[in-house]
Write an enzyme that holds these catalytic residues in place. Structure first.
Site, PDB file in Angstrom:
ATOM      1  N   LYS A   1       0.844  -1.197   0.000  1.00 39.89           N
ATOM      2  CA  LYS A   1       0.000   0.000   0.000  1.00 39.89           C
ATOM      3  C   LYS A   1       0.878   1.245   0.000  1.00 39.89           C
ATOM      4  O   LYS A   1       1.959   1.265   0.596  1.00 39.89           O
ATOM      5  CB  LYS A   1      -0.917  -0.024   1.226  1.00 39.89           C
ATOM      6  CG  LYS A   1      -2.009   1.031   1.248  1.00 39.89           C
ATOM      7  CD  LYS A   1      -2.897   0.848   2.467  1.00 39.89           C
ATOM      8  CE  LYS A   1      -3.999   1.892   2.551  1.00 39.89           C
ATOM      9  NZ  LYS A   1      -4.860   1.710   3.748  1.00 39.89           N
TER      10      LYS A   1
ATOM     11  N   SER B   1      -9.665   1.693   2.899  1.00 40.80           N
ATOM     12  CA  SER B   1      -8.833   2.467   1.998  1.00 40.80           C
ATOM     13  C   SER B   1      -7.785   1.645   1.255  1.00 40.80           C
ATOM     14  O   SER B   1      -7.093   2.163   0.377  1.00 40.80           O
ATOM     15  CB  SER B   1      -8.099   3.546   2.803  1.00 40.80           C
ATOM     16  OG  SER B   1      -7.249   2.956   3.774  1.00 40.80           O
TER      17      SER B   1
ATOM     18  N   SER C   1     -10.075  -0.805   7.026  1.00 38.67           N
ATOM     19  CA  SER C   1      -9.516  -0.517   5.699  1.00 38.67           C
ATOM     20  C   SER C   1      -8.821  -1.683   5.028  1.00 38.67           C
ATOM     21  O   SER C   1      -8.409  -1.576   3.877  1.00 38.67           O
ATOM     22  CB  SER C   1      -8.536   0.666   5.793  1.00 38.67           C
ATOM     23  OG  SER C   1      -9.232   1.851   6.082  1.00 38.67           O
TER      24      SER C   1
END
Length: 467
Positions: free
Chosen positions: A13, A89, A113
């Site tokens: 990420k 996210s 997330s």
């Protein structure tokens, strides 16, 4: 995903430092930023044979539910669901796994997330106990909530990595939230499963269905899938009982006070002077005496600015007592509710008896001492199936925040939780032909019961994933 190399594939990420790649948190204010070292979790996985194949898209600074707020644009779900939300996210990490671009993907889970993207992409998303995996090299959003999470196509891959390679045992002195070795050893001694032995049956395991999670917003097909999953668990030999978590009704509100407050503090340093890219479009960046107003206005997106404003207000002298302090009190009550329903005690806290006056009257008492205590909680990950991107882009912020209603409580309490794919048997209703036929099933365990949670989730996942 921006690809860099090939090998034993690991996707990272964009808020986790990876040497040789940019780390921008998908934000304009950090455009072009390259952190000159690996995050501890990345170096740990490199030492286990993984090679970073790319940095993945996300919601800007991790603030979002559908991976639509990033500066590089919307993260789109994998084929054949390209028109659906990828969740947020960590949506880019989930998509990289679902498309087969990586065996393991790293994400961060502050309020869901990692689990939410897993539920929306048909993958497995695991949030470990707070303090188990190092956060050194991870750009912070909310320090007391942020947790590095793992995504994969199967629970087995995650269990083999976390338990099989003893990743759970490694302390990082660079991270003040990383549990010390002595505490890890004490916690592990009170648990089973860390020897790598997998369970072959659910017999002797009790699962709780939180009655407060049967909310009005819960989609009927997801509710039916939840009931069906509970029946499958019973057919496999597990025991399923209703439980009450009274304070979870307030958990979402508390989260959206605490997380923005911590975010406002963390993001204060991005001013274009000490950190972040400076706005150079004008000769001065000091209208009305505010030196970096234009830098922050152009560098941050709408959702990040919204949360900074919310957090700054809740920390102001006028509001801190009525909002931030009250939210922290709610957080402690949420943690207390979890501790009371689990059979295992929290190794970091003293055990407290359940106050029967707090309990919903529909919960049956096990005996004169109180209600049944459980090993794990079983509930949906999200109240809906993956929504269409077209619908998501027209949602109000409040509508998006409501999607976190089932994932936030475990984050507030720092508990391990995992989302596995759950096939939905309900046929499409009129006007629902475009709905996905799967959702996410979430299992939550007591603190540091990660090994047993993964072993049980392995069995449950194989049975309920009927896609």
């Amino acid at each position: 995903m921006r690809c860099n190399s090939t090998g034993a594939r690991l996707a990272v990420k964009d808020n986790i430092a990876s040497l040789g790649s940019l780390t921008t948190c998908d934000s304009n204010i950090l455009a072009g930023t390259a952190i000159p070292f690996d995050a501890t979790i990345v170096s740990q996985l490199r030492s286990r044979g993984f090679s970073v194949v790319g940095k993945t898209g996300m919601d800007e600074f991790g603030m979002g539910t559908h991976s639509t707020t990033g500066a590089r644009g919307i993260v789109r779900n994998a084929e054949p669901l390209q028109d659906f939300s990828a969740g947020g996210s960590s949506g880019g990490s989930a998509v990289s796994v679902s498309k087969g671009e990586a065996e393991i993907a790293l994400g961060t889970d502050t309020g869901g997330s990692v689990r939410m993207p897993a539920a929306y992409t048909g993958t497995v998303g695991f949030k470990p106990s707070y303090g188990m995996l190092s956060r050194f090299g991870v750009v912070p959003y909310a320090n007391s909530l942020d947790t590095v999470g793992l995504l994969a196509k199967t629970v087995t891959k995650i269990r083999d990595l976390l338990i099989g390679t003893k990743l759970f045992a490694e302390h990082d002195h660079n991270d003040p939230t990383s549990l010390p070795v002595s505490v890890r050893q004490r916690c592990t001694a009170q648990r089973t499963g860390y020897d790598g032995q997998a369970r072959s049956t659910l017999r002797g395991i009790t699962f709780g269905l939180p009655i407060e999670y049967n909310v009005e917003e819960l989609n009927s097909s997801v509710r039916d899938g939840w009931i069906r999953a509970a029946q499958i668990v019973e057919d496999m030999g597990g025991r399923v009982v209703p439980v009450s978590l009274p304070t979870t009704r307030m958990a979402l509100s508390a989260y959206y006070v605490i997380a923005p407050a911590e975010a406002a503090s963390n993001l204060a340093k991005y001013d274009g002077i000490r950190y972040g890219r400076r706005n150079t479009d004008t000769d001065t960046d000091a209208p009305d005496g505010v030196l970096y107003a234009k830098t922050r206005a152009s560098g941050f997106g709408k959702e990040v600015k919204r949360r900074i404003l919310l957090g700054s207000y809740s920390l102001s002298s006028e509001a801190v007592d009525n909002y931030f302090i009250q939210a922290q009190k709610v957080r402690q009550l949420v943690r207390r509710d979890f501790d009371r329903v689990f059979k295992l005690s929290n190794p970091l806290r003293d055990e407290q008896p359940f106050d029967l006056s707090d309990m919903d009257e529909s919960v049956v008492l096990e005996n004169k001492l109180g209600p049944t205590q459980v090993d794990f909680l079983l509930c949906p990950t999200a109240p809906t199936t993956p929504p269409l991107l077209e619908e998501v882009l027209h949602q109000t912020p409040l509508d998006s925040y409501m999607n976190d209603v089932f994932t936030v409580p475990a984050s507030l309490a720092g508990l391990p939780a995992i989302s596995v794919p759950m096939g939905l048997a309900s046929p499409a209703q009129d006007g629902e032909e475009s709905k996905a036929n799967f959702g996410g099933l979430q299992l939550i365990g007591q603190y540091w019961d990660d090994a047993r949670l993964l072993s049980v989730a392995e069995l449950v996942s194989r049975a309920v994933d009927t896609r």
